[in-house]
Scaffold this active site. Structure first.
Site, short mmCIF file in Angstrom:
data_model
loop_
_atom_site.label_atom_id
_atom_site.label_comp_id
_atom_site.label_asym_id
_atom_site.label_seq_id
_atom_site.Cartn_x
_atom_site.Cartn_y
_atom_site.Cartn_z
N LYS A 75 -3.06 -1.51 16.81
CA LYS A 75 -2.41 -1.76 16.93
C LYS A 75 -3.47 -0.75 18.25
CE LYS A 75 -1.20 1.54 14.31
NZ LYS A 75 -1.67 0.78 12.69
N GLU A 111 0.93 -1.36 0.13
CA GLU A 111 -0.24 -0.16 0.12
C GLU A 111 0.92 1.51 0.10
OE1 GLU A 111 -1.79 2.08 3.53
OE2 GLU A 111 -1.37 0.08 4.55
N1 PSU Z 1 -1.89 1.70 10.34
C1 PSU Z 1 -0.37 1.84 10.33
N2 PSU Z 1 -0.04 2.39 8.85
C2 PSU Z 1 -0.75 2.76 8.19
C3 PSU Z 1 -2.23 2.29 9.09
C4 PSU Z 1 -2.41 2.06 9.37
O1 PSU Z 1 0.09 0.98 11.03
O2 PSU Z 1 -0.53 3.96 7.56
C5 PSU Z 1 -3.12 3.32 7.35
C6 PSU Z 1 -3.07 2.01 6.30
O3 PSU Z 1 -3.05 2.18 4.92
C7 PSU Z 1 -5.15 1.80 6.91
C8 PSU Z 1 -5.09 3.18 7.04
O4 PSU Z 1 -5.93 1.72 5.20
O5 PSU Z 1 -4.13 4.10 8.07
C9 PSU Z 1 -6.83 3.03 8.48
O6 PSU Z 1 -6.77 4.60 8.53
P1 PSU Z 1 -8.00 4.73 8.71
O7 PSU Z 1 -9.06 4.57 9.73
O8 PSU Z 1 -9.10 5.70 8.83
O9 PSU Z 1 -9.58 3.40 8.07
#
Ligand code: PSU
Ligand code: MN
Length: 305
Positions: A157, A23
């Site tokens: 996390k 990603e």
């Molecule tokens: N967790 C990480 N690093 C990240 C993300 C999540 O440790 O960069 C990013 C991923 O792209 C994930 C997104 O899909 O955050 C989730 O964001 P939201 O909670 O706004 O859906």
């Protein structure tokens, strides 16, 4: 939809050789420059060393790029103001011919369109703490419910509500497998006190579950959760203190919605003096190996194993 798949990946897919998706939100919004670019390039190298073709995914001028060049990866790491694009943002960014960093959800969509079955990342989005009030549940979970891509991560996390995240994954029918563990890893730490649905010891066992799901025509992904290597795992008290502090500051600043995860990640790096960034980088490398192995094993299934 406009999508451009790199030649090397097209050939590999045609010849039933392993390809692994990566990603770009982790590059543009998950880590600071220049570590983000260095990590992204190193992850690609590790996937190659393990016999698969890496494909970093993002949106460039409205085109879904499946397999960026090193220069494009550099640009995603450097350029300011690249939008974080989840499922609902995808049509807007494409119609406007803009650049967009793909989240887990959007990377799954584009990987699936290209025919890629395995995707490696650090952590997925999930149910945010306080979601009972805010309704902040990542679109990643919905995507795992419907799109047929296996996602290799290091768990979720503790900035998220882990028990509720597992509940939603259960509701959505997403198998959560532990890589050589029966406990859900918590990203920076190896343990969370929560059980996964099943442990898998190797790529063969993981691929068997993925293939069985596909044979049953059960749409949606499989989540492989791989604990951070012991030597890079963080002290639970240190990381949890930083997480609590980061969440308190985020709430005080009124940060909401899609800005939460990027804010928290950056704040935690600051509060841990860079230790959380080191851990983050190491766990992605570790996931890359596992993802490449699973992708290779799935190719054997296609040959009629
Ligand atoms: N967790 C990480 N690093 C990240 C993300 C999540 O440790 O960069 C990013 C991923 O792209 C994930 C997104 O899909 O955050 C989730 O964001 P939201 O909670 O706004 O859906
Ligand atoms: Mn959200």
């Amino acid at each position: 939809m406009k999508i451009r798949v790199k030649e090397e990946a097209l050939t590999a897919l045609k010849e039933n050789r392993p390809v692994v998706a990566l990603e770009s939100t982790i590059i543009s919004h998950g880590m600071p420059y220049p570590q983000n670019v260095k990590t992204a390039l190193e992850v690609e190298a590790i996937i190659r060393e393990n016999g698969a073709v890496p494909c970093t995914i993002g949106i460039i001028d409205g085109v879904g790029v499946v397999g960026m060049s090193p220069e494009e990866i550099e640009e995603f790491g450097k350029r300011k103001g690249i939008a974080k694009v989840s499922r609902r943002d995808l049509p807007i960014i494409m119609a406007r011919k803009e650049w967009g960093a793909t989240t887990v959800a959007t990377t799954m969509i584009l990987a699936s369109l290209a025919g890629i079955e395995v995707f490696v990342t650090g952590g997925i989005g999930g149910v945010h703490r306080g979601a009972q009030q805010t309704f902040d549940i990542s679109a990643d979970l919905e995507e795992l419910a419907r799109t047929n891509v296996t996602v290799v991560c290091a768990g979720a996390k503790a900035i998220l509500d882990l028990p509720l995240t597992l509940e939603v994954l259960e509701t959505k029918g997403v198998p959560v497998l532990g890589w050589q563990t029966d406990e859900l890893p918590a990203f920076y730490c190896r343990t969370s006190g929560l059980k996964v649905d099943s442990a898998v010891q190797n790529a063969e066992e993981a691929a068997a579950v993925i293939a069985a799901k596909r044979d049953l025509h059960l749409d949606g992904g499989v989540l492989i959760t791989n604990p951070i290597p012991e030597e890079y795992a963080m002290d639970e008290t240190v990381i949890n203190t930083a997480i609590e502090k980061a969440i308190t500051e985020m709430d005080a600043l009124g940060i909401k919605g899609k800005d939460c995860t990027p804010y928290l990640l950056a704040k935690i790096v600051e509060l841990t003096g860079g230790k959380s960034l080191d851990a983050n980088i190491r766990l992605v490398f570790n996931n890359a190996k596992v993802g490449a192995q699973i992708a290779a094993e799935l190719c054997r299934y296609h040959e009629g194993k």
